[in-house]
Write a protein that holds these residues in place. Structure first.
Motif, PDB file in Angstrom:
ATOM      1  N   ASN A 105      15.665  14.726  -5.012  1.00 43.88           N
ATOM      2  CA  ASN A 105      16.259  14.011  -4.184  1.00 43.88           C
ATOM      3  C   ASN A 105      15.443  12.509  -4.195  1.00 43.88           C
ATOM      4  N   LEU A 106      15.495  11.329  -3.119  1.00 46.76           N
ATOM      5  CA  LEU A 106      15.021  10.361  -3.085  1.00 46.76           C
ATOM      6  C   LEU A 106      13.986  11.217  -1.818  1.00 46.76           C
ATOM      7  N   SER A 107      12.732  10.079  -1.895  1.00 46.54           N
ATOM      8  CA  SER A 107      11.957  11.077  -0.794  1.00 46.54           C
ATOM      9  C   SER A 107      11.789   9.141  -0.564  1.00 46.54           C
ATOM     10  N   MET A 108      11.628   8.386  -1.352  1.00 49.29           N
ATOM     11  CA  MET A 108      11.095   6.734  -1.222  1.00 49.29           C
ATOM     12  C   MET A 108      12.568   6.317  -1.480  1.00 49.29           C
ATOM     13  N   ASN A 109      12.479   5.065  -0.991  1.00 50.29           N
ATOM     14  CA  ASN A 109      13.821   4.288  -1.308  1.00 50.29           C
ATOM     15  C   ASN A 109      13.107   2.775  -0.289  1.00 50.29           C
ATOM     16  N   GLN A 110      11.970   2.027  -1.299  1.00 54.29           N
ATOM     17  CA  GLN A 110      11.592   1.012  -0.340  1.00 54.29           C
ATOM     18  C   GLN A 110      12.085  -0.359  -1.095  1.00 54.29           C
ATOM     19  N   ASN A 111      12.543  -1.210  -0.215  1.00 58.74           N
ATOM     20  CA  ASN A 111      12.882  -2.566  -0.871  1.00 58.74           C
ATOM     21  C   ASN A 111      11.783  -3.316  -0.375  1.00 58.74           C
ATOM     22  N   LEU A 112      11.119  -3.683  -1.310  1.00 60.39           N
ATOM     23  CA  LEU A 112      10.267  -4.828  -1.629  1.00 60.39           C
ATOM     24  C   LEU A 112      10.730  -6.218  -1.508  1.00 60.39           C
ATOM     25  N   GLU A 113      10.238  -6.935  -0.101  1.00 53.81           N
ATOM     26  CA  GLU A 113      11.132  -8.184  -0.306  1.00 53.81           C
ATOM     27  C   GLU A 113       9.664  -9.367  -0.430  1.00 53.81           C
ATOM     28  N   GLY A 114      10.621 -10.566  -0.895  1.00 49.34           N
ATOM     29  CA  GLY A 114       9.056 -11.403  -1.510  1.00 49.34           C
ATOM     30  C   GLY A 114       9.822 -12.546  -2.671  1.00 49.34           C
ATOM     31  N   HIS A 115      10.491 -12.062  -3.348  1.00 44.52           N
ATOM     32  CA  HIS A 115      11.015 -12.351  -4.441  1.00 44.52           C
ATOM     33  C   HIS A 115      12.479 -12.945  -3.827  1.00 44.52           C
ATOM     34  N   SER A 116      12.223 -14.169  -4.893  1.00 38.50           N
ATOM     35  CA  SER A 116      13.660 -14.792  -3.971  1.00 38.50           C
ATOM     36  C   SER A 116      14.772 -15.152  -6.134  1.00 38.50           C
ATOM     37  N   GLY A 117      14.042 -15.208  -7.022  1.00 33.83           N
ATOM     38  CA  GLY A 117      15.222 -15.372  -7.535  1.00 33.83           C
ATOM     39  C   GLY A 117      15.216 -13.977  -8.235  1.00 33.83           C
ATOM     40  N   ALA A 118      15.705 -13.983  -9.010  1.00 35.87           N
ATOM     41  CA  ALA A 118      16.095 -12.599 -10.274  1.00 35.87           C
ATOM     42  C   ALA A 118      14.742 -12.184 -10.664  1.00 35.87           C
ATOM     43  N   VAL A 119      14.319 -10.744 -10.564  1.00 31.16           N
ATOM     44  CA  VAL A 119      13.359 -10.216 -10.890  1.00 31.16           C
ATOM     45  C   VAL A 119      13.526  -9.816 -12.436  1.00 31.16           C
ATOM     46  N   GLN A 120      12.435 -10.306 -13.214  1.00 29.07           N
ATOM     47  CA  GLN A 120      12.560  -9.857 -14.487  1.00 29.07           C
ATOM     48  C   GLN A 120      11.594  -8.388 -15.230  1.00 29.07           C
ATOM     49  N   VAL A 121      11.184  -9.272 -14.876  1.00 27.79           N
ATOM     50  CA  VAL A 121       9.344  -7.906 -15.207  1.00 27.79           C
ATOM     51  C   VAL A 121       8.531  -7.174 -14.118  1.00 27.79           C
ATOM     52  N   VAL A 122       8.451  -5.716 -14.180  1.00 26.18           N
ATOM     53  CA  VAL A 122       8.294  -5.032 -13.326  1.00 26.18           C
ATOM     54  C   VAL A 122       7.087  -4.460 -14.321  1.00 26.18           C
ATOM     55  N   THR A 123       6.320  -4.104 -14.159  1.00 29.43           N
ATOM     56  CA  THR A 123       4.894  -3.390 -14.995  1.00 29.43           C
ATOM     57  C   THR A 123       4.022  -2.530 -13.743  1.00 29.43           C
ATOM     58  N   TRP A 124       3.605  -1.007 -13.635  1.00 33.23           N
ATOM     59  CA  TRP A 124       2.893  -0.683 -13.127  1.00 33.23           C
ATOM     60  C   TRP A 124       1.662  -0.451 -13.702  1.00 33.23           C
ATOM     61  N   ASN A 125       0.046  -0.452 -12.994  1.00 26.60           N
ATOM     62  CA  ASN A 125      -0.736  -0.220 -13.236  1.00 26.60           C
ATOM     63  C   ASN A 125      -1.239   1.031 -12.290  1.00 26.60           C
ATOM     64  N   GLU A 126      -1.204   2.434 -13.649  1.00 26.39           N
ATOM     65  CA  GLU A 126      -1.016   3.982 -12.917  1.00 26.39           C
ATOM     66  C   GLU A 126      -2.634   3.681 -12.287  1.00 26.39           C
ATOM     67  N   GLN A 127      -3.521   3.226 -12.730  1.00 22.78           N
ATOM     68  CA  GLN A 127      -4.965   3.532 -12.183  1.00 22.78           C
ATOM     69  C   GLN A 127      -5.575   3.435 -11.235  1.00 22.78           C
ATOM     70  N   TYR A 128      -4.414   1.895 -10.755  1.00 24.25           N
ATOM     71  CA  TYR A 128      -5.201   1.614  -9.747  1.00 24.25           C
ATOM     72  C   TYR A 128      -4.327   1.454  -8.576  1.00 24.25           C
ATOM     73  N   GLY A 138       9.423 -18.155 -12.095  1.00 22.53           N
ATOM     74  CA  GLY A 138       7.694 -18.234 -12.394  1.00 22.53           C
ATOM     75  C   GLY A 138       6.940 -17.069 -11.362  1.00 22.53           C
ATOM     76  N   LEU A 139       7.045 -16.641  -9.416  1.00 21.77           N
ATOM     77  CA  LEU A 139       6.989 -16.186  -8.748  1.00 21.77           C
ATOM     78  C   LEU A 139       5.956 -14.760  -9.311  1.00 21.77           C
ATOM     79  N   ILE A 140       4.688 -14.714  -9.575  1.00 19.25           N
ATOM     80  CA  ILE A 140       4.218 -12.916  -9.697  1.00 19.25           C
ATOM     81  C   ILE A 140       3.241 -12.738  -8.562  1.00 19.25           C
ATOM     82  N   ILE A 141       4.273 -11.723  -7.517  1.00 17.63           N
ATOM     83  CA  ILE A 141       3.456 -10.957  -6.698  1.00 17.63           C
ATOM     84  C   ILE A 141       2.801  -9.186  -7.318  1.00 17.63           C
ATOM     85  N   VAL A 142       1.919  -8.967  -6.677  1.00 14.80           N
ATOM     86  CA  VAL A 142       1.089  -7.687  -7.378  1.00 14.80           C
ATOM     87  C   VAL A 142       1.324  -6.778  -6.011  1.00 14.80           C
TER      88      VAL A 142
END
Length: 1226
Positions: A105-128, A138-142
């Motif tokens: 089951n979904l233990s997390m289902n969070q909407n992240l607000e901050g982008h206005s355009g279509a989100v095209q790239v998502v990448t994880w930094n597992e170590q940190y 062109g907006l980048i959010i960490v």
């Protein structure tokens, strides 16, 4: 395999289309090439099916998806600034529901607000634990995780161009961001910019780091890939072999470089995958690989990704199907060597992205406004034999496979490291590890006939001990195993080997092994051959390289039948072990797994689509043309099947895994399913044992017993319920209707508990349990009910309860007997101590020894000693003392043993092994083995002791022993020790020779004359002792009146024989005499007795072989000159000038000195008459006084008893000891 909607027909059409396309596009060529190169070592099988679907609210279309491999978060981006982070977690209290079978089951289902355009790239930094996202503006959010929720940490916007790709390096320290306009930025994890660069005139679309973070790959919009270093300096363009002969516009669909964090499936494994939208793909070992793996997927590709260990590449996209107008979404799976693993069909209009779960058991697919999840059933290398699960995995720190033999009964594991492991196959108590042969190691001697073999089948037992390796020249793509044979098959041929397990072999059997090939223990058959089953045949590997139009795709075997499946659907049935083709059957599917039931009457087939069907091999039916044929395809068909196992004891029972459910079938009728995701180990006695390999391989070094699942089938459960709730009679009738040995045994046990001995006996008879029948009969002979009850309780293993009952009945003997059977000696000892009796003494001793054995087996020697002492077990006590290095205790034990005890030689050997000579000798002598004692002394270099023992026990080999010891001492340059050895042993002649040799060497060194004289005297004294010894020996031999004279003569004769080779034996005193006169002359000269000194010096002329001539004549000249005997002096100078040993310079000096002397003095002797006798010498020479050096002309003189030399009577009164040999004057 469930591939979505559209029904079975659409599915099969899709698979056929995919297969046809992939063969046309060269995949078949790739597979053949891989086999030829020896890189395709196994035809892999992998199953997958869709398992879950999550809808995105408001039908927002997704653009990208990424699954965090460590923490399990899933980030998905879509239109209108949609960014969600989800997390799937299994939530169940049932311990049996683990892995894929557990509901998620979904233990997390969070909407992240901050982008206005279509989100095209998502990448994880597992170590940190950071998420980096970018949108079409062109907006980048960490984002960072804080108290269970995700928050913005950093924002960046160039406002010039759109971000096309972002990639974190392997350690998560750096991120590289590429923009469409050619801008490249490399930043650190804390947000600092490391460097930036504008690549003019280039449109970027992809970026990835190498595993060591030294290389960056940039993918261009025009399809080119450029290689840069980690500082942004251009190195070269990558050669793209997969685009040869490709025309038209193309774009890069994906670049993924597996970083090797979980190890590689084999050394030098391809890990860099590059795929283009037209379906062309290349997999490289490194960025400069000139010979990459090339694949044409035959589809439009949108994305690619490696699984967590780099063993499977998923390629997502769409494909046109001939029978349908629209494109179909599919995911194709490949190995690093380009082998196609299968195709997953996904519903929906357009797939845009995919991502693997961290354990490689699930894959997430972004399709339209949905996330689909597919479960993966990996092709693990594993097997089950003799309560042991054998499984293999890779480690990042080792190039080999780590193969674990996990004994599930005792929870012990044995680890082996195997290079180039291909597969694991098990049967009974043994397993076969198929591997590629190690080129660096030569083959066994008995394998020379297959010299150059490139593969090995290693027969192992259940703890991983290799029993018999077999080298073969055939690629073992498929391996099957029976209790007596191993069958290995390539695409074109199959090989059979009758293996032997460890046992004592007679001479006849050994001879048979040497001729084994001739007698058919190994055979090779081509799949197109029609073998007749005759034992004659040629073992010929050339059959293995002959091609075939219809390759082998699967094999299975039983004790009497061998089944070979071919890609066209043909099934070939052979008799076994004498291989003869019996029948060919034709099916409509390509088999992936084949399995025969226990009586070889039915064949189960799992095809490449995961569809399970059954074929009755012996049924005769009439086909559509009216002809009678053998074999019938049964009507049962199941989809999404990934594992199945027939029952070992019932031909109609089998268990199968379908998605996350296990079904048990009896006569093709299913029971209710069991929720599980385990791989089936064993199906026997109405119980199924399965293993959760997915869970084990998450932490393969520490397998838990919780991952072994046991399931009872319905008839066993129902029988148990009937017995418990209804009664034995009704249960007996049910079992009669559903007979099985396990059910009869269950009934027998229930009847025993109720003391219904008649029913119990009948049930034991039905399940053929002879021991049970005997037990019931024994119970019938017992009179006491409580005794029967106690026996039954013991039979069921409730030993504590049974013991209490025995003790309550005052039957301590029965309680002890019970514990004796169980081998519980600790409890036996406790029970024995509670009573007394003569019979108990021997049992007490036995118990003490058994407990001692218990501790000794566990190497707890100190504990073992205590019990062995009480048990008077001297043999094991000696072993314990030895292991404890308690040599004092061992010595005391040896001393306490009676003479000639059988343990003494063993204890002596223990002392020998640790170098304790004295104790070893004592033990050997105590058991009357003097020779062993002497050998020990020799072995430990205690030669004195050895000689002493040899003498005291009158051993004949003392001479050779002395010679060995003497040579040992002489090698170590201990000559005086060797002399002492010979002297003590009574070998005076040998001692004298060595002493004479030392004296000679000392004389040559120009050592002090007195020391040299002493050495010569010692040598001569030894010779005198030798003479005396010879006379005494002969005196003992000769009897009679004239014994003394005869013995003396015999001694002299024997001495003559022994001493002919030695020059010093004739006159042993010559050396001593020479140096005695040499010293005496000088002493007399310095004391002023010049005439006496001259007389003494004249004697030295007889000793030129001992003292150098130059010293003799120099002293003589000096004495003559001092005595004014210039004639003698002149002769001495003449002799000196004629010596060849002098140099010309030295001779000139003597001539000059002679000239100086004889110009002043006439070379004549004044007292010539006195010197005449001395100068003449010869045979009539007078004896010499060794005290004065003068000739003895009187009748009164003293003779030394030792050296037999003379002294003038008037002179001896001045001496207490002989002037020459220093023996006392009597």
């Amino acid at each position: 395999m469930r591939l979505g909607g559209g029904g079975c027909q659409a599915t099969r059409e899709l698979l056929r289309a995919t297969a046809a396309r992939e063969w046309r596009c060269g995949t078949r060529y790739i597979l053949r090439a891989l086999v030829a190169e020896g890189r395709l070592l196994r035809v892999p099988t992998m199953f997958f099916y869709l398992s879950k679907k999550i809808a995105v609210p408001n039908n927002v279309k997704l653009k990208c998806i990424s699954w965090n491999k460590d923490q399990g978060f899933i980030a998905c981006g879509g239109e209108d600034g949609l960014l969600k982070v989800l997390r799937l977690e299994t939530q169940t209290d049932d311990s049996k529901l683990r892995g894929l079978a557990a509901p998620s089951n979904l233990s997390m289902n969070q909407n992240l607000e901050g982008h206005s355009g279509a989100v095209q790239v998502v990448t994880w930094n597992e170590q940190y634990q950071k998420l980096t996202t970018s949108d079409q503006n062109g907006l980048i959010i960490v984002w960072m995780l804080y108290k269970g929720s995700w928050y913005e940490e950093m924002i960046n916007n160039r406002n010039k161009s759109v971000v096309r790709s972002m990639s974190w390096n392997a350690d998560g320290q750096k991120i590289c961001i590429v923009y469409e306009d050619g801008a490249v930025i490399v930043g650190s994890v804390d947000g600092n910019r490391i460097w930036g660069k504008d690549l003019k005139g280039i449109q970027l679309c992809h970026v990835t780091w190498s595993a060591d973070s030294k290389i960056l790959l940039f993918g261009m919009a025009n399809g080119e890939i450029h290689i840069y270093d980690n500082q942004g300096n251009f190195i070269m363009k990558m050669k793209l072999n997969c685009l040869v002969n490709v025309t038209g516009a193309i774009s890069i669909a994906g670049i993924h470089w597996y970083h090797g964090t979980e190890g590689y499936v084999e050394p030098d494994c391809p890990c860099l995958a590059i795929c283009f939208d037209n379906g062309r793909c290349q997999i490289m070992r490194h960025e400069n690989d000139q010979n990459p793996i090339l694949i044409d997927t035959g589809m439009y590709v949108v994305g690619i990704q490696w699984n967590h260990i780099g063993s499977v590449l998923a390629v997502a996209g769409s494909q046109k199907v001939v029978t349908q107008d629209k494109d179909v979404n599919i995911v194709q799976f490949y190995t690093p060597f380009g082998e196609h693993l299968g195709t997953l069909k996904v519903p929906g209009k357009q797939m845009c992205s995919l991502s693997w779960e961290g354990g490689g058991l699930k894959i997430a697919l972004a399709v339209d406004s949905f996330i689909y999840f597919a479960n993966i059933r990996p092709d693990y290398k594993w097997g089950y034999c003799s309560n042991t699960v054998v499984y293999a995995y890779t480690r990042p720190d080792r190039p080999e496979y780590c193969v674990v033999f996990w004994d599930t009964k005792n929870n012990e594991k044995y680890v082996k490291y195997v290079k180039s492991l291909i597969s694991i196959t098990t049967c009974g108590d043994f397993c076969i590890l198929a591997t590629k042969a190690d080129e660096n190691h030569p083959q066994e001697e008995n394998e020379m006939e297959t010299f150059g073999a490139t593969f090995v089948l290693v027969l192992c037992n259940s703890i991983g001990t290799p029993l018999d390796p077999k080298y073969i020249d055939l690629v073992p793509l498929f391996v099957a195993m029976t209790k007596t044979h191993v069958i290995a098959a390539s695409k074109e041929a199959f090989y059979t080997w009758q293996y032997r397990v460890a046992k004592k072999l007679t001479a006849l059997e050994i001879n048979q092994i040497t001729r084994s090939r001739k007698e058919g223990r190994e055979r090779i058959y081509h799949v197109d051959d029609v073998p007749s089953g005759s034992v004659d045949g040629v073992f010929d590997y050339s059959k293995a390289i002959q091609g075939t139009r219809d390759p082998i795709c699967a094999i299975t075997a039983s004790d009497k039948t061998l089944i070979v499946g071919r890609e066209s659907g043909i099934i070939q049935r052979y008799s076994f072990p004498n291989v003869a083709l019996i029948q060919k059957y034709s099916l409509d599917c390509r088999a992936c797994q084949l399995s025969l039931n226990c009586n070889s009457s039915r064949l189960a087939i799992v095809d490449i689509a995961g569809v399970l069907t059954f074929f009755d091999l012996d049924t005769r039916v009439t086909d559509s043309t009216g002809q009678q044929v053998v074999g019938e395809l049964l009507k049962l068909e199941r989809k999404d099947v990934w594992d199945m196992k027939w029952a070992k004891d019932n031909p109609d029972l089998f268990a199968m895994m379908e998605k996350t459910r296990m079904y048990v079938f009896r006569n093709l009728d299913p029971e209710e399913p069991i929720q599980t995701s385990g791989y089936i180990c064993n199906f026997e006695d109405l119980e199924i044992k399965s293993v959760l390999l997915d869970e084990i391989l998450k932490n393969p070094e520490h397998p838990s017993k919780d991952y072994i699942m046991n399931f009872e089938i319905r008839s066993l459960r129902d029988s148990r319920a009937l017995i418990e709730k209804v009664g034995i009679e009704d249960a007996s009738q049910f079992i009669e209707d559903n007979p099985h040995p396990r059910l009869w045994r269950l009934l027998a046990e229930a009847a025993l508990q109720k003391l219904d001995l008649y029913t119990a006996q009948q049930a034991f008879v039905r399940c053929k349990d002879y021991q049970g029948i005997k037990f019931v009969k024994r119970l019938g002979n017992l009179q006491s009910e409580s005794m029967k009850q106690a026996e039954i309780i013991a039979y069921f293993g409730r030993f504590e309860e049974a013991e209490r009952m025995y003790l309550d009945m005052d039957r301590r003997d029965l309680a002890i007997g019970l514990r004796l059977k169980l081998g519980d000696w600790f409890r036996v000892l406790q029970l024995l101590k509670t009573g007394s009796g003569d019979a108990d003494d021997s049992l007490l001793e036995q118990a003490h020894n058994a407990i001692g054995d218990y501790f000794a087996d566990r190497q707890k020697w100190l504990n073992a000693v205590q019990y062995y002492v009480k048990g008077r077990n001297q043999e094991r006590l000696a072993e314990c003392y030895y292991m404890l290095e308690d040599y004092e205790g061992l010595e005391n034990l040896a001393n306490s043993l009676p003479e000639n005890h059988k343990l003494l030689p063993e204890i002596a050997q223990m002392f020998v092994r640790v170098g304790m000579c004295e104790q070893a000798v004592s033990a050997f002598l105590k058991c009357n083995q003097p020779k062993a004692a002497v050998d020990t002394c020799v072995h430990l270099n205690q030669w004195n002791k050895a000689v002493e023992l040899a003498k005291s026990h009158s051993m004949k080999e003392i001479g050779s022993l002395l010679a060995r010891y003497a040579s040992h001492l002489l090698e170590k340059n201990k000559t005086l020790d060797a002399i002492e050895l010979y002297r003590k042993a009574g070998y005076f002649f040998d001692a004298a020779k060595l002493m004479y040799k030392i004296a000679d060497e000392e004389a040559k060194k120009r050592t002090k004359p007195l020391r040299v004289k002493k050495l010569y005297v010692l040598s001569a004294l030894l010779i005198e002792q030798h003479h005396e010894q010879m006379k005494n020996a002969q005196r003992g031999k000769v009897k009679g009146k004239n014994s003394e004279a005869t013995s003396a003569l015999a001694g002299l004769l024997e001495e003559e024989v022994l001493s002919t080779t030695s020059r010093f034996t004739d006159n042993a005193w010559r050396g001593a005499e020479a140096y005695h006169f040499f010293i005496l002359a000088q002493r007399q000269l310095y004391e002023g007795y010049v005439d006496t000194a001259l007389k003494t010096a004249l004697h030295l002329r007889d000793y030129e072989d001992i003292i150098p001539s130059v010293e003799i004549y120099s002293l003589l000249a000096l004495c003559a000159c001092a005595s004014r005997a210039f004639g003698t002096c002149s002769k001495a100078f003449i002799k000196l000038e004629s010596l060849e040993t002098l140099s010309a310079e030295q001779k000139q000096q003597y001539e000059d000195l002679a000239l100086e002397i004889f110009t002043k003095h006439t070379p004549k002797d004044n007292r010539k008459s006195e010197l005449n006798s001395l100068l003449e010498g010869g045979e009539g020479k007078l004896p010499t006084c060794i005290a004065t050096g003068s000739p003895i002309i009187e009748y009164q003189f003293w003779v030394c008893k030792v050296c037999k030399h003379y002294v003038l009577a008037q002179e001896i009164s001045n001496y207490n000891f002989c002037p020459l040999c220093h023996s006392s004057v009597e």
